[in-house]
Each structure stands twice: as C-alpha cells, then as structure tokens.
Design a protein around this motif. Structure first.
Motif, mmCIF file in Angstrom:
data_model
loop_
_atom_site.group_PDB
_atom_site.id
_atom_site.type_symbol
_atom_site.label_atom_id
_atom_site.label_comp_id
_atom_site.label_asym_id
_atom_site.label_seq_id
_atom_site.Cartn_x
_atom_site.Cartn_y
_atom_site.Cartn_z
ATOM 1 N N GLU A 40 35.410 49.352 33.711
ATOM 2 C CA GLU A 40 34.591 48.676 34.719
ATOM 3 C C GLU A 40 34.903 49.259 36.084
ATOM 4 O OE1 GLU A 40 32.060 46.769 36.726
ATOM 5 O OE2 GLU A 40 32.131 46.179 34.603
ATOM 6 N N ARG A 41 33.924 49.892 36.713
ATOM 7 C CA ARG A 41 34.141 50.587 37.984
ATOM 8 C C ARG A 41 34.455 49.619 39.118
ATOM 9 N NH1 ARG A 41 30.737 51.984 42.187
ATOM 10 N NH2 ARG A 41 28.937 51.183 41.049
ATOM 11 N N LEU A 42 33.755 48.496 39.195
ATOM 12 C CA LEU A 42 33.885 47.563 40.314
ATOM 13 C C LEU A 42 34.935 46.497 40.030
ATOM 14 C CD1 LEU A 42 30.103 47.048 41.100
ATOM 15 C CD2 LEU A 42 31.689 48.635 42.212
ATOM 16 N N HIS A 43 35.398 45.857 41.100
ATOM 17 C CA HIS A 43 36.308 44.723 40.959
ATOM 18 C C HIS A 43 35.480 43.461 40.696
ATOM 19 C CE1 HIS A 43 39.320 47.228 43.401
ATOM 20 N NE2 HIS A 43 39.761 47.154 42.169
ATOM 21 N N SER A 44 34.820 43.449 39.593
ATOM 22 C CA SER A 44 33.935 42.347 39.220
ATOM 23 C C SER A 44 34.720 41.283 38.448
ATOM 24 C CB SER A 44 32.815 42.888 38.335
ATOM 25 O OG SER A 44 33.364 43.446 37.141
ATOM 26 N N LYS A 45 34.036 40.198 38.109
ATOM 27 C CA LYS A 45 34.662 39.168 37.272
ATOM 28 C C LYS A 45 35.084 39.756 35.932
ATOM 29 C CE LYS A 45 32.407 35.077 39.228
ATOM 30 N NZ LYS A 45 31.532 33.908 38.953
ATOM 31 N N ARG A 46 34.253 40.629 35.403
ATOM 32 C CA ARG A 46 34.597 41.277 34.120
ATOM 33 C C ARG A 46 35.851 42.129 34.265
ATOM 34 N NH1 ARG A 46 33.135 46.414 31.719
ATOM 35 N NH2 ARG A 46 33.396 46.314 29.438
ATOM 36 N N GLN A 74 43.356 40.008 30.357
ATOM 37 C CA GLN A 74 43.462 40.114 28.902
ATOM 38 C C GLN A 74 44.591 41.073 28.517
ATOM 39 O OE1 GLN A 74 39.680 40.706 26.847
ATOM 40 N NE2 GLN A 74 40.684 42.138 25.442
ATOM 41 N N ALA A 75 44.700 42.165 29.250
ATOM 42 C CA ALA A 75 45.735 43.160 28.958
ATOM 43 C C ALA A 75 47.108 42.713 29.467
ATOM 44 C CB ALA A 75 45.357 44.500 29.573
ATOM 45 N N MET A 76 47.134 42.096 30.665
ATOM 46 C CA MET A 76 48.400 41.724 31.308
ATOM 47 C C MET A 76 48.259 40.321 31.870
ATOM 48 S SD MET A 76 50.335 43.632 34.518
ATOM 49 C CE MET A 76 51.260 44.879 33.627
#
Length: 243
Positions: free
Chosen positions: A209-215, A222-224
């Motif tokens: 995900e390129r942007l600092h979005s909610k996703r 999820q990872a950390m």
C-alpha cells in the motif's frame, strides 16, 4: 524546451515559509525539517506555484502541528566527539572515550563499563572522529538488516529487491515501490532494535500500500501488533528518556 532537472526556491504562503524543491518525482511530498521546523515541499517538475500554494493551505493544520511539536523538543546537544560525551547505540547510553593511537581507526564497546571506545589517529579532527563512528554504525546496521528482513518479510508478505543505509535528516526510512528498494536512516543505530524493526515493517508494508491509508496501518498492525510503541518513540520520544 528543456526542463531543469532540479530547482529550489522559496514561497511565502500566509506566514509559512516554504522551501520548494522541483525534481523528477511522481507526487507532492511535504516534510517538516529539524531543528527549526522548516517546511520543505518536493514536487514534480511541472507543478505550478498555484498548486503548491493550494497544497500548503490544505495541509496547514498538519504543518503547524508538526512545526510546534518540533520546536517543543529539547535541543540536541552539539557533539564534538570528545571523551566524556554521551552517545547512543541501540537505545543505550554510552560514555565516549577517545583514544588517539597509531593504527587502524575503529570502535569498541565495553558493556561492563558502559563505554564506547573511539580509536582514531593522533590529531584526528572532530569531523574525522565523526566519520569513524558513522562508518562503524553503518557496518553494525549492515550486519543486522539481512537477518531482520529474513524475519519480517514472511510476516509482512512482501520482499524487498534491494535495501541500503544512508544519512537522512527528516525520515527514518523510505521505499521505492517501483524498484522495491528500501532505504534506512543511519540514525536508527542509535535507537532500540524494536525501532529498526518497526521501520523495516513500515517500509515493507508500502510494497502492499503506497499511501498511509487505513488499509496501510491495518496491515502494519497485522504484522506488528505493538507497532505504536516504537512509532511514538521515533516520532515524539528522546534517546535520553529511553536510555
């Protein structure tokens, strides 16, 4: 008509002084730079002045928030690389001891003494001492990163094609999505290992995900799951408070 590869100029948008850098980039990027909160806006070459002003006005609240936070930080003491100074490595404070002697310049940690020995040629200047320590920091990071990538790439589900370390004044890391290349700040060697791991996870997540979005932040979490602690350390913390 030839377009300059890079140009730098200043704008005044209301009372905000803006350093504008036009260069071959794909998107507008804002950064508030230490130590005085100078605003830099990096824009694609053909971006108009009107567009730049519009972006600054739209982001005015964000800019002022970050400028205020930066100006409220305690001043960082100027380092002269002399015996008795406090230097940081992996979040711990070390007393610097400079030894001038013949031979190869090097750095040695003495944990029992909480001392960092900086061995330099006789008469080495402050700048030369700083270079020796910076080379050592770079070597330490270069040894650490491959193992950390092997740990976190499967967790994030993304793999970097290349990575490197460089001096960065305003960012802890960057990610070139097209080249799948990650850059890490040399300054991360001063911070706890958890901060280095967080920046790696952050930049690897940009490959999804390129942007600092909610996703994006959901993927980071999820990872950390404990990402916010090192994130806040790097954003608002001080090494003195952590050591």
């Amino acid at each position: 008509m030839l377009v300059p590869v890079r140009s730098v100029f200043q704008l005044l948008v209301e009372d905000i002084v803006v350093e504008v850098v036009r260069k071959p980039v794909r998107q507008v990027r804002l950064s508030v730079r230490a130590p005085h909160g100078q605003l830099r806006v990096t824009v694609p070459l053909r971006t108009t002045e009107a567009t730049i002003r519009e972006v600054v006005l739209r982001k005015q609240a964000w800019i002022r928030h970050h400028q205020t936070a930066m100006l409220q930080r305690p001043p960082v003491p100027e380092l002269r690389y002399e015996t008795g100074e406090t230097h940081y490595y992996q979040g711990q404070a070390w007393r610097l001891c400079v030894l001038e002697q013949v031979g190869r310049p090097h750095v040695r940690l003495a944990p029992a003494e909480a001392t960092l020995y900086l061995v330099v040629p006789v008469g080495a200047t402050s700048a030369q001492r700083a270079q020796v320590l910076a080379r050592w920091r770079r070597t330490q990071l270069q040894a650490q990163v491959p193992g950390l990538l092997a740990k976190w790439e499967p967790v994030v589900g993304a793999q970097a094609a290349d990575w490197g370390i460089k001096q960065m004044r305003t960012r802890w890391g960057t990610c070139s999505i097209r080249a799948r290349r990650i850059w890490l700040s040399l300054e991360l060697s001063q911070w706890p290992l958890s901060c280095l791991e967080y920046v790696l996870v952050h930049e690897l997540t940009h490959l999804h995900e390129r942007l600092h979005s909610k996703r994006f932040w959901a993927l980071v979490g999820q990872a950390m799951p404990n990402w916010q602690t090192p994130h806040l350390h790097l954003k608002h913390g001080s090494l003195a408070a952590l050591a």
